[in-house]
Design an enzyme around this catalytic site. Structure first.
Site, PDB file in Angstrom:
ATOM      1  CD  GLU A 299      41.296  30.976  41.509  1.00 53.94           C
ATOM      2  OE1 GLU A 299      41.547  31.181  42.696  1.00 53.94           O
ATOM      3  OE2 GLU A 299      40.260  30.413  41.123  1.00 53.94           O
TER       4      GLU A 299
HETATM    5  C1  ACM Z   1      38.036  34.099  41.257  1.00 52.03           C
HETATM    6  O1  ACM Z   1      37.648  34.369  42.404  1.00 52.03           O
HETATM    7  N1  ACM Z   1      38.744  33.016  41.029  1.00 52.03           N
HETATM    8  C2  ACM Z   1      37.732  34.960  40.148  1.00 52.03           C
END
Ligand code: ACM
Length: 488
Positions: A299
């Site tokens: 992310e």
């Molecule tokens: C995640 O759930 N950001 C690995």
């Protein structure tokens, strides 16, 4: 009435032999050869049996023709694999055999699950022969101790539960925007300035080097390895708050206690960044007896692909220079990877092509699909705790899925295993955590351990229904899924 055999995860072979059952009595002792690597395991067996039976069980180093013994032994005559074991039980004698000490630990857990209370308060083990070995070598649980901190004593409860279901990897998500949870020798400001915060202004905390070593040792005795995660190059606000040199302005960022993701980042062109990655990953690797260190990588929403790849490569190089292998969240599959790198699949909403390419290049896939294995997802719309971005996960959803065909085009041999994950934005303490883990952790453990032909929802439902007294005895909170007839 025949004795109930309800082991989770389901063993490869379970046969009742028709002999009389074993009874745990005052005379029961654990017998083991006096090798240093076996004595600790024998003590663990005696401790578990003693706790179930309500009285101390002794360990001895010779059989001397005694009855009522639980005999632990290393043997060569078992199928390959470190964790394979055989258990045979009958009146007066139980044999636990394995090729390695790790296999004996699995056998002990099976024995504990076989103990049934018979009328008159007697604890019995039915006469059985069990042969068993895991399907996957990596059977994990990832715990986010960054959004909310979990003290060592609570993590030990989690390790105990993991061992009970034969899970063998505790992945600790140690750093995120909201807090830094592990003391790093070369970078003391990380915990000094960034460990006291948590989501919603709740109290924080961190593990000292001694705490961490204690956890690692507690897990090792129970066959659970710790994989530490330091999440880079995003999810780094705790780091950029402690070390302003990691920011283009040179100034520390503000603390963060919300639950948004994707806004914080490192910068490849700042001179401090490379040194930070090298220092942190070499120190964390040095605290890690296991083979793997997790670099995060998820992310990073505000970075170009080239810069992301540069930073993933720098973190990976530091891990490898310290003699460890790299694990990263699935986003790292968009960068060049060394063979043997473990890519942790989590977001099922994306194009599978990069994972197929990564597998072809020698990467291994660890399966943590958000819609099955993210145990912070709500059970249903009425669940108080948890999130729901990946959907609701009832017990059957966590059970009924097949890791080897999850990502189309990734060959079965490239799947190293299965890992549940529990994120703690909404989970502030151990009761909240176990409310989300139980019963689903048992389902994931069976997906990871048992061969597909040994898995059956209706049969699992019956077995898991008998776990409730065990959780209650430990005082754990758990979710009474309406999909199960619970034995109370
Ligand atoms: C995640 O759930 N950001 C690995």
């Amino acid at each position: 009435m025949p004795d109930v055999i309800a082991v989770i995860p389901q063993p490869a072979v379970v046969e009742t032999t028709g002999d009389a059952s074993f009874e745990l009595t005052e005379a029961t002792t654990v017998v083991v050869d006096g090798r240093p690597d076996l004595i600790g395991i024998a003590v663990l067996a005696a401790d578990l049996l003693g706790r179930v039976g309500g009285r101390a069980v002794e360990v001895r180093y010779a059989e001397n023709g005694a009855d009522d013994i639980v005999r632990l032994r290393l043997v060569e005559s078992l199928p390959a694999g470190d964790e394979a074991y055989r258990l045979t039980s009958r009146k007066g004698r139980i044999d636990l055999e394995a090729r390695t000490p790790a296999g004996l630990v699995r056998a002990i857990v099976t024995l504990r699950q076989l103990l049934v209370a018979a009328p008159g308060g007697v604890l019995r083990v039915p006469a059985v022969r069990i042969e068993d070995a895991p399907r996957y070598q990596w059977r994990g649980l990832s715990v986010d101790v960054a959004r909310h901190f979990l003290p060592v004593r609570d993590l030990k409860v989690v390790i105990g539960l993991m061992a009970h279901y034969k899970l063998n990897v505790l992945h600790l998500h140690l750093t995120d925007d909201q807090g830094w949870r592990l003391h790093v020798r070369s970078r003391p400001l990380l915990t000094r300035l960034s460990s006291s915060t948590s989501v919603d202004g709740d109290p924080g905390g961190f593990y000292t080097a001694e705490d961490y070593a204690d956890l690692v040792a507690y897990g090792a005795v129970r066959g659970v390895r710790v994989v530490p995660e330091v999440d880079v190059p995003g999810h780094v606000n705790a780091a950029t708050h402690a070390y302003g040199e990691l920011n283009p302005t040179g100034e520390p960022t503000e603390t963060y206690t919300g639950i948004e993701v994707g806004f914080s980042r490192l910068h490849a062109d700042l001179p401090a960044t490379g040194a930070f990655l090298t220092d942190v990953f070499s120190d964390v690797a040095a605290m890690t007896p296991g083979e793997y260190v997790h670099i995060g990588g998820d992310e990073v929403l505000t970075m170009e692909a080239d810069e992301y790849a540069t930073l993933v490569a720098a973190a990976s190089a530091a891990v490898r220079a310290a003699g460890k292998k790299v694990v990263g969240w699935q986003e790292i599959a968009h960068t060049p990877l060394e063979p043997g790198t473990v890519v942790q699949y989590w977001d099922t909403r994306v194009d599978p092509a990069p994972f197929v390419a990564a597998a072809q290049a020698g990467a291994l896939l660890l399966m943590s699909p958000g819609s099955k294995a993210y145990l912070d997802m709500k059970y249903d719309a009425s669940t108080d705790l948890g999130l729901e971005w990946a959907g609701h996960i009832e017990l059957r959803d966590a059970y009924d899925w097949e890791p080897s065909t999850l990502i189309e085009g990734v060959p079965a041999e490239s799947v190293i295993g299965v890992e549940a994950a529990v994120w703690t934005e909404t989970l502030r303490d151990l009761p909240a955590l176990t409310q989300m883990l139980l019963p689903r952790l048992a389902a994931i453990a069976e997906v990871a351990w048992s061969a597909p032909e040994r898995r059956d929802w209706d049969d699992f439902r019956t077995r898991v229904g008998r776990q409730a007294p065990f959780w209650d005895r430990l005082g754990l909170s758990w979710y009474a899924s309406p999909q199960v007839d619970w034995t109370r």
